[in-house]
Design an enzyme around this catalytic site. Structure first.
Site, PDB file in Angstrom:
ATOM      1  N   VAL A   1     -20.274   0.919  -6.054  1.00  0.00           N
ATOM      2  CA  VAL A   1     -20.521  -0.506  -5.797  1.00  0.00           C
ATOM      3  C   VAL A   1     -21.965  -0.740  -5.335  1.00  0.00           C
ATOM      4  CG1 VAL A   1     -19.818  -2.537  -4.484  1.00  0.00           C
ATOM      5  CG2 VAL A   1     -18.097  -0.871  -5.182  1.00  0.00           C
TER       6      VAL A   1
ATOM      7  N   LYS B   1       0.857  -1.190   0.000  1.00  0.00           N
ATOM      8  CA  LYS B   1       0.000   0.000   0.000  1.00  0.00           C
ATOM      9  C   LYS B   1       0.882   1.226   0.000  1.00  0.00           C
ATOM     10  CE  LYS B   1      -4.435   1.032   0.217  1.00  0.00           C
ATOM     11  NZ  LYS B   1      -5.541   0.295  -0.415  1.00  0.00           N
TER      12      LYS B   1
ATOM     13  N   GLY C   1     -25.400   2.877   1.431  1.00  0.00           N
ATOM     14  CA  GLY C   1     -24.478   3.473   0.458  1.00  0.00           C
ATOM     15  C   GLY C   1     -24.759   3.000  -0.945  1.00  0.00           C
TER      16      GLY C   1
ATOM     17  N   GLY D   1     -23.265   4.189  -3.883  1.00  0.00           N
ATOM     18  CA  GLY D   1     -22.256   4.746  -4.776  1.00  0.00           C
ATOM     19  C   GLY D   1     -21.943   3.774  -5.901  1.00  0.00           C
TER      20      GLY D   1
HETATM   21  P1  NAI Z   1     -18.435   5.517  -3.496  1.00  0.00           P
HETATM   22  O1  NAI Z   1     -17.761   6.707  -2.903  1.00  0.00           O
HETATM   23  O2  NAI Z   1     -18.760   5.494  -4.948  1.00  0.00           O
HETATM   24  O3  NAI Z   1     -19.819   5.241  -2.712  1.00  0.00           O
HETATM   25  C1  NAI Z   1     -19.993   5.405  -1.353  1.00  0.00           C
HETATM   26  C2  NAI Z   1     -21.439   5.838  -1.131  1.00  0.00           C
HETATM   27  O4  NAI Z   1     -21.696   5.859   0.271  1.00  0.00           O
HETATM   28  C3  NAI Z   1     -21.735   7.236  -1.660  1.00  0.00           C
HETATM   29  O5  NAI Z   1     -22.921   7.225  -2.442  1.00  0.00           O
HETATM   30  C4  NAI Z   1     -21.913   8.070  -0.383  1.00  0.00           C
HETATM   31  O6  NAI Z   1     -22.826   9.156  -0.552  1.00  0.00           O
HETATM   32  C5  NAI Z   1     -22.457   7.025   0.566  1.00  0.00           C
HETATM   33  N1  NAI Z   1     -22.328   7.362   1.973  1.00  0.00           N
HETATM   34  C6  NAI Z   1     -21.342   8.055   2.590  1.00  0.00           C
HETATM   35  N2  NAI Z   1     -21.612   8.163   3.907  1.00  0.00           N
HETATM   36  C7  NAI Z   1     -22.766   7.498   4.128  1.00  0.00           C
HETATM   37  C8  NAI Z   1     -23.559   7.246   5.280  1.00  0.00           C
HETATM   38  N3  NAI Z   1     -23.229   7.708   6.493  1.00  0.00           N
HETATM   39  N4  NAI Z   1     -24.690   6.513   5.142  1.00  0.00           N
HETATM   40  C9  NAI Z   1     -25.068   6.047   3.934  1.00  0.00           C
HETATM   41  N5  NAI Z   1     -24.365   6.269   2.791  1.00  0.00           N
HETATM   42  C10 NAI Z   1     -23.232   6.990   2.895  1.00  0.00           C
HETATM   43  O7  NAI Z   1     -17.526   4.276  -3.068  1.00  0.00           O
HETATM   44  P2  NAI Z   1     -17.535   2.804  -3.707  1.00  0.00           P
HETATM   45  O8  NAI Z   1     -16.446   2.694  -4.703  1.00  0.00           O
HETATM   46  O9  NAI Z   1     -18.937   2.429  -4.058  1.00  0.00           O
HETATM   47  O10 NAI Z   1     -17.064   1.933  -2.449  1.00  0.00           O
HETATM   48  C11 NAI Z   1     -17.944   1.635  -1.383  1.00  0.00           C
HETATM   49  C12 NAI Z   1     -17.189   0.891  -0.308  1.00  0.00           C
HETATM   50  O11 NAI Z   1     -16.663  -0.332  -0.854  1.00  0.00           O
HETATM   51  C13 NAI Z   1     -15.984   1.645   0.280  1.00  0.00           C
HETATM   52  O12 NAI Z   1     -15.843   1.305   1.632  1.00  0.00           O
HETATM   53  C14 NAI Z   1     -14.816   1.092  -0.523  1.00  0.00           C
HETATM   54  O13 NAI Z   1     -13.608   1.193   0.210  1.00  0.00           O
HETATM   55  C15 NAI Z   1     -15.230  -0.358  -0.688  1.00  0.00           C
HETATM   56  N6  NAI Z   1     -14.629  -1.029  -1.830  1.00  0.00           N
HETATM   57  C16 NAI Z   1     -14.793  -0.537  -3.087  1.00  0.00           C
HETATM   58  C17 NAI Z   1     -14.214  -1.174  -4.172  1.00  0.00           C
HETATM   59  C18 NAI Z   1     -14.412  -0.693  -5.568  1.00  0.00           C
HETATM   60  O14 NAI Z   1     -14.096  -1.452  -6.497  1.00  0.00           O
HETATM   61  N7  NAI Z   1     -14.921   0.502  -5.778  1.00  0.00           N
HETATM   62  C19 NAI Z   1     -13.394  -2.397  -3.993  1.00  0.00           C
HETATM   63  C20 NAI Z   1     -13.340  -2.879  -2.620  1.00  0.00           C
HETATM   64  C21 NAI Z   1     -13.925  -2.179  -1.590  1.00  0.00           C
END
Ligand code: NAI
Length: 347
Positions: free
Chosen positions: A182, A80, A178, A180
């Protein structure tokens, strides 16, 4: 802070410190293990209060990557990088090119891509200097989020089979925290399989889209962890499973994409004590690393990568059965299997 005395130190192979006075770039690259292959792990940019915090994060996250790669069965180790700086104000092409040159000094021992605070544009800049940068706009595999969502969906199916004895997801109630990259994709996939969705996000537009397009039920961000559901899928933040929240959960299964869902390892035992099946985060969210690692082999093959994503369900099934047989928490079993795989290769 002394590296060797840090609670996050786990016999890491190497830790490298880089400073580039011209651009102000200060970065740490931690290599936890290269036993299974070159270390892989994203680059995070964060305004750490001090270098001790940055070292701690790099140590903790690089070990997590070793375990993730071991369970995803990809021939990569764990590493990392962290750049100390504010991603809102501290970025420049020169800084990321300096970072790319820093990665080059490790001669392929470490491969990286984007993580929190770092974008594809930043990695495009770093890639101007280094061949060990992935997830750039010119790579075939592209954004790993859709693959992560498929892996999570496969993991939910495995958990439902194990805990509820059901083969189909039709009528399953899933609460997603969430929506986002994923979580949004996961909602679409589950909807197609007939699941009923309860959703929450701080982004109201994402919630509205899910309600309109998928017939989801919206609840507040403070309510999502305590709604009655078969599955709670954390897809937003880390550390959501703690003393307070575990006592309030009303689900049979916790299975979602968020990294570092357990505030502390012991919370895995607390979930088991409540009879809630926990799909260890770094196993169920390994789809992205499987996808990117495929591109690093001998050219990206989406069919092969897709087949391997479905293997996530098999690994989780193995973890669940072993946890039952040995009366251990599932996160504990996942760590054990990861160490066993790494030790077996070490010989
Ligand atoms: P993203 O940033 O696209 O989505 C996160 C979502 O969570 C956003 O829509 C945000 O508004 C929402 N959010 C933030 N605080 C919140 C709360 N208190 N309550 C409800 N919703 C809330 O991130 P992504 O890429 O979708 O990743 C999501 C999670 O999965 C993260 O923890 C990331 O580390 C993990 N992850 C993602 C991977 C990827 O390929 N993108 C791979 C492995 C893990």
């Amino acid at each position: 802070m002394s590296v060797f005395d840090s609670p996050a130190f786990d016999d890491h192979e190497d830790i490298h410190f880089f400073s580039d006075p011209e651009t102000g770039m200060q970065a740490i690259i931690a290599i936890h293990s290269t036993v299974l292959g070159p270390a892989a792990g994203g680059c995070r940019m964060y305004p750490y209060a001090n270098s001790g915090d940055a070292i701690f994060d790099a140590l903790r996250l690089s070990k997590g990557m070793s375990f993730k790669c071991a369970l995803a069965d990809v021939p990569m180790g764990g590493g990392k990088s962290v750049i100390i700086g504010d991603p809102k104000t501290g970025k420049s092409e020169a800084l990321f090119r300096a970072f790319g040159r820093a990665v080059n000094t490790l001669h392929g021992t470490y491969h990286t891509g984007e993580d929190v605070g770092v974008t594809m544009q930043d990695m495009d800049w770093a890639a101007l200097e280094s061949n060990y940068i992935h997830g750039t706009s010119s790579e075939d595999a592209g954004d790993p989020a859709p693959a992560t969502a498929i892996g999570v969906m496969t993991g939910i199916a495995a958990a439902v089979r194990h805990k509820l004895g059901r083969e189909e997801l039709d009528g399953l109630v899933v609460a997603i925290q969430g929506l986002g990259s994923v979580g949004g994709d996961l909602a679409n996939l589950l909807h197609r399989l007939g699941a009923r969705l309860i959703v929450a996000d701080i982004d109201q537009a994402a919630v509205d889209k899910c309600v309109e397009n998928l017939g989801a039920t919206a609840v507040g961000v403070d309510e999502i962890m305590q709604v009655k559901a078969d599955v709670f899928a954390p897809c937003a933040l880390g550390a959501v499973l703690n003393d307070d929240s575990i006592a309030r959960l009303q689900c049979d299964i916790v299975a979602g994409s968020a990294n570092n869902q357990l505030l502390e390892d012991r919370h895995g035992e607390d979930l088991a004590a409540r009879g809630i099946l926990y799909a260890p985060d770094y196993v169920i969210n390994g789809g992205g690393v499987i996808w990117i690692a495929d591109a690093m082999r001998d050219g990206f093959n989406p069919e092969r990568a897709m087949a391997r994503l479905h293997g996530i369900g098999d690994v989780l099934g193995e973890i669940f059965s072993r946890a039952d047989a040995e009366n251990r928490a599932t996160n504990d079993v996942a760590d054990l299997i990861a160490r066993e795989r790494i030790d077996a290769m070490r010989g």
